[in-house]
Every structure is written in structure tokens, then in C-alpha cells.
Design a protein around this motif. Structure first.
Motif, PDB file in Angstrom:
ATOM      1  N   UNK A 124       2.593  -8.112   6.721  1.00  0.00           N
ATOM      2  CA  UNK A 124       1.224  -7.605   6.789  1.00  0.00           C
ATOM      3  C   UNK A 124       0.921  -6.688   5.608  1.00  0.00           C
ATOM      4  N   UNK A 125      -0.355  -6.436   5.413  1.00  0.00           N
ATOM      5  CA  UNK A 125      -0.779  -5.531   4.341  1.00  0.00           C
ATOM      6  C   UNK A 125      -0.226  -4.129   4.586  1.00  0.00           C
ATOM      7  N   UNK A 126      -0.291  -3.664   5.825  1.00  0.00           N
ATOM      8  CA  UNK A 126       0.217  -2.317   6.144  1.00  0.00           C
ATOM      9  C   UNK A 126       1.724  -2.230   5.883  1.00  0.00           C
ATOM     10  N   UNK A 127       2.449  -3.277   6.257  1.00  0.00           N
ATOM     11  CA  UNK A 127       3.898  -3.271   6.024  1.00  0.00           C
ATOM     12  C   UNK A 127       4.205  -3.302   4.532  1.00  0.00           C
ATOM     13  N   UNK A 128       3.409  -4.043   3.777  1.00  0.00           N
ATOM     14  CA  UNK A 128       3.602  -4.107   2.328  1.00  0.00           C
ATOM     15  C   UNK A 128       3.367  -2.745   1.696  1.00  0.00           C
ATOM     16  N   UNK A 129       2.320  -2.057   2.149  1.00  0.00           N
ATOM     17  CA  UNK A 129       2.048  -0.706   1.636  1.00  0.00           C
ATOM     18  C   UNK A 129       3.217   0.232   1.933  1.00  0.00           C
ATOM     19  N   UNK A 130       3.749   0.136   3.135  1.00  0.00           N
ATOM     20  CA  UNK A 130       4.868   0.998   3.528  1.00  0.00           C
ATOM     21  C   UNK A 130       6.102   0.714   2.676  1.00  0.00           C
ATOM     22  N   UNK A 131       6.360  -0.540   2.408  1.00  0.00           N
ATOM     23  CA  UNK A 131       7.503  -0.907   1.560  1.00  0.00           C
ATOM     24  C   UNK A 131       7.339  -0.339   0.151  1.00  0.00           C
ATOM     25  N   UNK A 132       6.135  -0.434  -0.368  1.00  0.00           N
ATOM     26  CA  UNK A 132       5.886   0.087  -1.717  1.00  0.00           C
ATOM     27  C   UNK A 132       6.013   1.605  -1.757  1.00  0.00           C
ATOM     28  N   UNK A 133       5.530   2.244  -0.720  1.00  0.00           N
ATOM     29  CA  UNK A 133       5.634   3.703  -0.680  1.00  0.00           C
ATOM     30  C   UNK A 133       7.090   4.142  -0.645  1.00  0.00           C
ATOM     31  N   UNK A 134       7.905   3.466   0.131  1.00  0.00           N
ATOM     32  CA  UNK A 134       9.323   3.835   0.214  1.00  0.00           C
ATOM     33  C   UNK A 134      10.071   3.482  -1.071  1.00  0.00           C
ATOM     34  N   UNK A 135       9.499   2.564  -1.859  1.00  0.00           N
ATOM     35  CA  UNK A 135      10.122   2.150  -3.122  1.00  0.00           C
ATOM     36  C   UNK A 135       9.510   2.876  -4.319  1.00  0.00           C
ATOM     37  N   UNK A 136       8.779   3.974  -4.074  1.00  0.00           N
ATOM     38  CA  UNK A 136       8.128   4.752  -5.128  1.00  0.00           C
ATOM     39  C   UNK A 136       7.233   3.879  -6.012  1.00  0.00           C
ATOM     40  N   UNK A 137       6.585   2.922  -5.387  1.00  0.00           N
ATOM     41  CA  UNK A 137       5.631   2.086  -6.096  1.00  0.00           C
ATOM     42  C   UNK A 137       6.232   0.934  -6.869  1.00  0.00           C
ATOM     43  N   UNK A 138       7.530   0.729  -6.765  1.00  0.00           N
ATOM     44  CA  UNK A 138       8.181  -0.357  -7.499  1.00  0.00           C
ATOM     45  C   UNK A 138       8.071  -1.662  -6.717  1.00  0.00           C
ATOM     46  N   UNK A 139       7.379  -2.635  -7.273  1.00  0.00           N
ATOM     47  CA  UNK A 139       7.275  -3.933  -6.626  1.00  0.00           C
ATOM     48  C   UNK A 139       8.654  -4.575  -6.491  1.00  0.00           C
ATOM     49  N   UNK A 140       9.450  -4.478  -7.522  1.00  0.00           N
ATOM     50  CA  UNK A 140      10.788  -5.093  -7.504  1.00  0.00           C
ATOM     51  C   UNK A 140      11.646  -4.525  -6.387  1.00  0.00           C
ATOM     52  N   UNK A 141      11.642  -3.211  -6.227  1.00  0.00           N
ATOM     53  CA  UNK A 141      12.434  -2.593  -5.169  1.00  0.00           C
ATOM     54  C   UNK A 141      11.882  -2.910  -3.783  1.00  0.00           C
ATOM     55  N   UNK A 142      10.558  -2.973  -3.686  1.00  0.00           N
ATOM     56  CA  UNK A 142       9.950  -3.287  -2.390  1.00  0.00           C
ATOM     57  C   UNK A 142      10.304  -4.709  -1.964  1.00  0.00           C
ATOM     58  N   UNK A 143      10.323  -5.628  -2.915  1.00  0.00           N
ATOM     59  CA  UNK A 143      10.675  -7.016  -2.588  1.00  0.00           C
ATOM     60  C   UNK A 143      12.131  -7.154  -2.215  1.00  0.00           C
ATOM     61  N   UNK A 144      12.987  -6.258  -2.759  1.00  0.00           N
ATOM     62  CA  UNK A 144      14.419  -6.345  -2.475  1.00  0.00           C
ATOM     63  C   UNK A 144      14.784  -5.655  -1.161  1.00  0.00           C
ATOM     64  N   UNK A 145      13.849  -4.890  -0.606  1.00  0.00           N
ATOM     65  CA  UNK A 145      14.146  -4.127   0.616  1.00  0.00           C
ATOM     66  C   UNK A 145      14.291  -5.045   1.827  1.00  0.00           C
TER      67      UNK A 145
END
Length: 293
Positions: free
Chosen positions: A272-293
Motif C-alpha cells: 500500500x501507499x501508506x506501507x511504502x511511505x513507512x518503508x521509506x521513512x525507516x530507510x531515511x528516504x533511500x528507495x534502494x534500502x526501502x526495496x531491500x527491507x
């Protein structure tokens, strides 16, 4: 005599050149701007390394200059918001003579050391800030006044000049010399000296934004879609990063206020969009890190 003011020995008869010769000479001399910036690459890299932790701590970029140099600093500062969503209040530009000097020269403003210091002090500099001081000559009083005030406040100072051993590069914590030499038109530092400053500023601020997770791969994924062109760019970037078709990309973007980062994570993670935002926030805005989480 400063190298930027020294008449070029190569083109003493410039006013007698044919149209094609004149244009070719002016273009060819610009290649020396690239060479000057390349020679300064280690210093620009050092400036990047020193500036990054300050930006990560919430600091601001403050550009200071007069004339052409000041206008180039202003240009770099204002383009960071639409290109990288960098907050406008965190990219300030101080131009000798004030904002009106962007459009009409304010004679004598660059000679006011006290005003340079006062303008810098007025923005409330802190040790988290990075002050970029631009002067082709390297000795502009307005810029030096701001430099001294910035150092007094504990801000990181990065000086750019087109002459070796210039006060602005000697007295800043990090000096970047763009040794462009004499101009085809003697003393006209809006030519290759200005080009070198533009390249150096672009290089520094772009590299800084990459390090601040504003880029995924080599895609500009943190733009502000503020007009029709940028909306289309946001759609294309989302499609490139996810393999989604235009309809899916546009649908995801519409749900997240056209945040390309969020759309990429949501589509690639099938979340979801909300989950994607949360992943990005925990990854300090890094798309690469959010995708790897």
C-alpha cells in the motif's frame, strides 16, 4: 594582475575576426572551464564529504556572491526544490545589492564588506549550515565579509575562486580554485570563469543530493511535479523504475500526491501507499534500502 583580468595573448585582434572565427574561439575557450573544474575535483569531493553530515543534521545551504557569481549561486539554490524537493528554506542565496541585483547590476554593492557580514548574520547561521562563497576574483569584499561572519558562527565555509591563492579560498575551511586563466574578452568573467563556477556548483549540489537519497540508480526520483512537464516526467520515471505501464504508474502516483519514491516502492513491493511511505521513512528516504527491507 589577476589571471582572470590578464589580457589573452592569443586573441589580440578579436574584433577583426570573421563571424565564424569569433564564434568558434568563444566556444572553444569554454573547454578550459571543464578542465579547470576537473582539476578541482578532489577539493569538490572534500567539500561534499564535509557538507553531507551537516545537511543530514538539518542544516542549510547558503550561497553568497556578487554579480555573475552571485547570480549563479542564486540559480543553483532555486533549482534544488523542483529538481530534488529540497526545502526552499534550506537553500538560501545572498546576492550583493539584494534580490533586485539578479536582474539589474547594483554598482558598488560588491565592495561593501560590512553588508556582506550583515546579510549573512541576518539569516542566523549555525554550525549545521554550509556557506558557499563565490567570487571569480577571489577577493570580493561583500563575499569576504560574509565569509568572516560565517566562520564566526561556526558554519562550514566553502570558497570558490578563479584565481590561485585567493583570499576566499585561503580563508574558507575548504577552498576550490577553478583556475580558468585569462578570458578571450579580457576581464569578462561571465565567460569561462562563470561557466566553471556553474559546473562546479552543479557538481557539488547534485552529488550532495545523490548522497541525500534524492536519486535511485541514476533516476531523479524526488522531484516536485509542479507543472505538466514534470507530471509526465514523474510518470516516466516511475515506469522506468518499476516496469509498470503508464496507467498503473499514474494511478500509484495519484494516490501519493505524485511522490515518485513512494510510487516506486509501492509498485515494486506490491504494497500500500501508506506501507511504502513507512518503508521509506525507516530507510531515511533511500528507495534502494526501502526495496531491500
Amino acid at each position: 594582475m589577476l589571471k582572470t583580468e590578464t589580457p589573452s595573448a592569443e586573441h589580440a585582434a578579436l574584433d577583426q575576426y570573421s563571424a565564424s572565427e569569433l564564434v568558434e574561439v568563444l566556444i572553444d575557450d569554454q573547454f578550459n572551464a571543464v578542465k579547470a573544474v576537473r582539476a578541482a575535483a578532489p577539493c569538490i569531493a572534500a567539500a561534499l564529504a564535509a557538507a553531507l553530515p551537516r545537511m543530514q543534521a538539518g542544516g542549510r545551504l547558503v550561497y553568497v556572491g556578487a554579480g555573475t557569481s552571485g547570480r549563479l549561486g542564486t540559480l543553483d539554490s532555486v533549482e534544488l526544490y523542483p529538481t530534488y524537493s529540497w526545502p526552499q528554506e534550506r537553500a538560501l542565496a545572498l546576492l550583493a545589492g539584494g534580490d533586485s541585483a539578479m536582474f539589474a547590476a547594483v554598482e558598488g554593492a560588491e565592495d561593501d564588506t560590512a553588508q556582506g557580514a550583515a546579510d549573512l548574520e541576518a539569516v542566523g547561521p549555525t554550525p549545521r549550515d554550509v556557506v558557499l562563497l563565490l567570487a571569480a576574483s577571489g577577493a570580493t569584499p561583500y563575499v569576504l565579509g560574509a565569509l568572516h561572519a560565517a566562520r564566526k558562527a561556526g558554519a562550514l565555509t566553502i570558497g570558490f575562486a578563479n584565481n590561485p591563492d585567493a583570499p576566499v579560498t585561503r580563508e574558507a575551511e575548504i577552498g576550490i580554485t577553478l583556475d580558468t586563466g585569462s578570458e578571450v574578452i579580457s576581464g569578462s568573467t561571465r565567460l569561462k570563469a562563470g561557466t566553471a563556477q556553474k559546473i562546479a556548483l552543479n557538481t557539488f549540489s547534485s552529488a550532495l543530493m545523490v548522497r541525500l537519497n534524492k536519486v535511485y540508480g541514476n533516476l531523479m526520483v524526488d522531484l516536485k511535479a509542479t507543472n505538466a512537464k514534470l507530471v509526465l516526467r514523474a510518470v516516466r520515471l516511475t515506469m522506468l523504475a518499476t516496469g509498470a505501464d503508464e496507467e498503473a504508474a499514474r494511478d500509484a502516483l495519484t494516490q501519493c500526491d505524485f511522490s515518485v519514491k513512494v510510487a516506486i516502492v509501492a509498485l515494486n513491493k506490491k504494497t500500500s501507499i501508506d506501507a511504502a511511505r513507512a518503508l521509506l521513512e525507516s530507510a531515511q528516504g533511500s528507495v534502494r534500502k526501502a526495496l531491500a527491507a
